[in-house]
Design a protein around this motif. Structure first.
Motif: not given
Ligand SMILES: CC(C)(COP(=O)(O)OP(=O)(O)OC[C@H]1O[C@@H](n2cnc3c(N)ncnc32)[C@H](O)[C@@H]1OP(=O)(O)O)[C@@H](O)C(=O)NCCC(=O)NCCS
Length: 397
Positions: A92-100, A122-129, A85-89
């Motif tokens: 608020a996406r694309g600011r690194g909150l999910g990664s943190v 298995g998206r980039g959020l996970y494979t990157r780390v 249940a990994v989610a960012t509103a």
């Molecule tokens: C997936 C989700 C949680 C990401 O949240 P977020 O706060 O935007 O996450 P981040 O800002 O850390 O990263 C978002 C994107 O920025 C880019 N990004 C962030 N850090 C990066 C880095 N160091 N280098 C390159 N790209 C980067 C990537 O495109 C990344 O998306 P990716 O996971 O597809 O690669 C959000 O998009 C979401 O809620 N999606 C819908 C629900 C979902 O799919 N959940 C995951 C289920 S597995």
């Protein structure tokens, strides 16, 4: 263009006891309104410390939740966390909150003594780390029209029986004899029957009876409720958990095709599950290499390897196994750094998490690269691996 927040982020941290409505709003908006109902292992009061959130002003903007369970790997017991249940509103996406928040989940799990993280994605959020698909597993498919294989798996005297929560003791007794499994509190069975959702989809529970009792069970996605199914698509039966007699599990594949009027039945067979693989191959079926579900990352490498050392000793002998020293460059939970294994005179190196996961747990077709370092030690350790990859089944979040 991403909007800047008006208040600084508060977190990542545990969900506050008064923040359930805010979390419900976030996961309902990002996924679907039934998330609290569908994921009771995650969303319950006793798991609140493992629901990691970031708040901005009056709303939660990010959530990463996980459960912690023991798991048996052919004897040794390790501690596993499962992220879901990994989610960012959206705003608020694309600011690194999910990664943190993902890294915070690893740190918090590490502080709780977890050895291994499983992630249902298995998206980039996970494979990157460093999270990777693992498992030298196979998927087997039985087609409705394959009369010869269906005859070969069919055992006269076995029948399918629908199961209810009253059957939890019998199910638990079959499940606890599995060699590779989550150690499942009864609560998880009760929650699964209560919500009826297993691996993200409405599911049915079937026992296989030999007339005197239940000898196996299978949990299957309801063929008419499989996600993304389009009208007119052929129905298929996906077994998402099985346990007990492998002859009975194979029998169930054919019986379930009749039960649902389906065009085929599929089952994921772990690399360690030689018995089910053998029964299905004898029936003329060929497995397609497939990883386990989602991705994994090791949290505590020395801790994990200490726990599985007896299994390794069983495979390569006590003397070598007891000499092995397992070291991580970084502290447990960290995404960075490599890993060293030595026996006093020889060493090998895995460059990072991305190399470590598939080396330890295998991958489909065994395509992962060899570790660097001493060739003879690498070869001896290769015969101690892979460790079995866990399959979620009822434990999916
Ligand atoms: C997936 C989700 C949680 C990401 O949240 P977020 O706060 O935007 O996450 P981040 O800002 O850390 O990263 C978002 C994107 O920025 C880019 N990004 C962030 N850090 C990066 C880095 N160091 N280098 C390159 N790209 C980067 C990537 O495109 C990344 O998306 P990716 O996971 O597809 O690669 C959000 O998009 C979401 O809620 N999606 C819908 C629900 C979902 O799919 N959940 C995951 C289920 S597995």
């Amino acid at each position: 263009m991403v909007a800047e927040p008006t208040t600084p982020p508060d977190g990542p941290r545990a969900l506050g006891s008064d923040e359930w409505p805010l979390l419900d709003h976030l996961v309902s908006t990002v996924f679907r309104p039934e998330m609290f109902h569908d994921y009771p292992q995650l969303f319950n009061a006793s798991n609140r410390a493992n629901l990691r959130v970031i708040r901005e002003g009056g709303q939660l903007v990010t959530h990463v939740g996980f459960t912690i369970r023991p798991a048996v790997l052919l004897g040794p017991v390790i501690t596993v966390a499962c992220i879901g249940a990994v989610a960012t509103a959206p705003e608020a996406r694309g600011r690194g909150l999910g990664s943190v928040c993902v890294q915070d989940a690893f740190d918090h799990a590490s502080a709780s003594g977890v050895d291994l993280m499983m992630i249902s994605g298995g998206r980039g959020l996970y494979t990157r780390v460093g999270c990777r698909e693992v498992g030298a597993d196979h998927r087997f498919t039985l087609e409705a029209g394959n009369a010869a294989s269906r005859r070969a798996v069919t055992r006269p005297g076995l029948t399918l029986v629908p199961l209810t929560a009253h059957d939890i003791p019998a199910l638990g007794a079959i499940h606890e004899r599995e060699a590779v499994r989550f150690v499942r509190p009864r609560d998880d069975w009760e929650r699964a029957f209560d919500c009826g959702i297993v691996m993200n989809t409405p599911s049915d529970f079937w026992g296989v009876s030999d007339g005197s009792g239940t000898v196996a069970y299978v949990v299957v996605h309801r063929p008419d409720r499989v996600r993304n199914r389009k009208d007119g698509d052929v129905l298929f039966v996906r077994v998402v958990e099985h346990a007990g007699s492998r002859d009975a599990v194979a029998h169930a594949l054919s019986a379930l095709i009749d039960q649902y009027g389906a065009g085929r039945a599929e089952v994921h067979v772990g690399g360690h599950d030689a018995d089910l693989g053998r029964v299905l191959r004898h029936a003329g079926l060929q497995g397609v290499p497939e990883p386990s579900s989602g991705t994994i990352r090791v949290i505590d490498f020395p801790g994990l390897m200490g726990k599985v050392r007896p299994l390794i000793a069983g495979r390569i002998g006590h003397d070598l196994a007891s000499r092995l020293v397992f070291e991580a460059d970084e502290r447990a939970g960290n995404a960075r750094g490599g890993f060293t294994i030595g026996d006093g005179s020889r060493t090998i190196r895995l460059a990072d998490h991305g190399a470590l996961g598939p080396w330890l747990f295998g991958d489909p077709g065994d395509t992962h690269p060899e570790p660097d370092g001493d060739r003879s030690l690498a070869a001896e350790l290769a015969s101690a691996l892979p460790l079995p990859a866990l399959w979620y089944g009822v434990n999916y979040v």
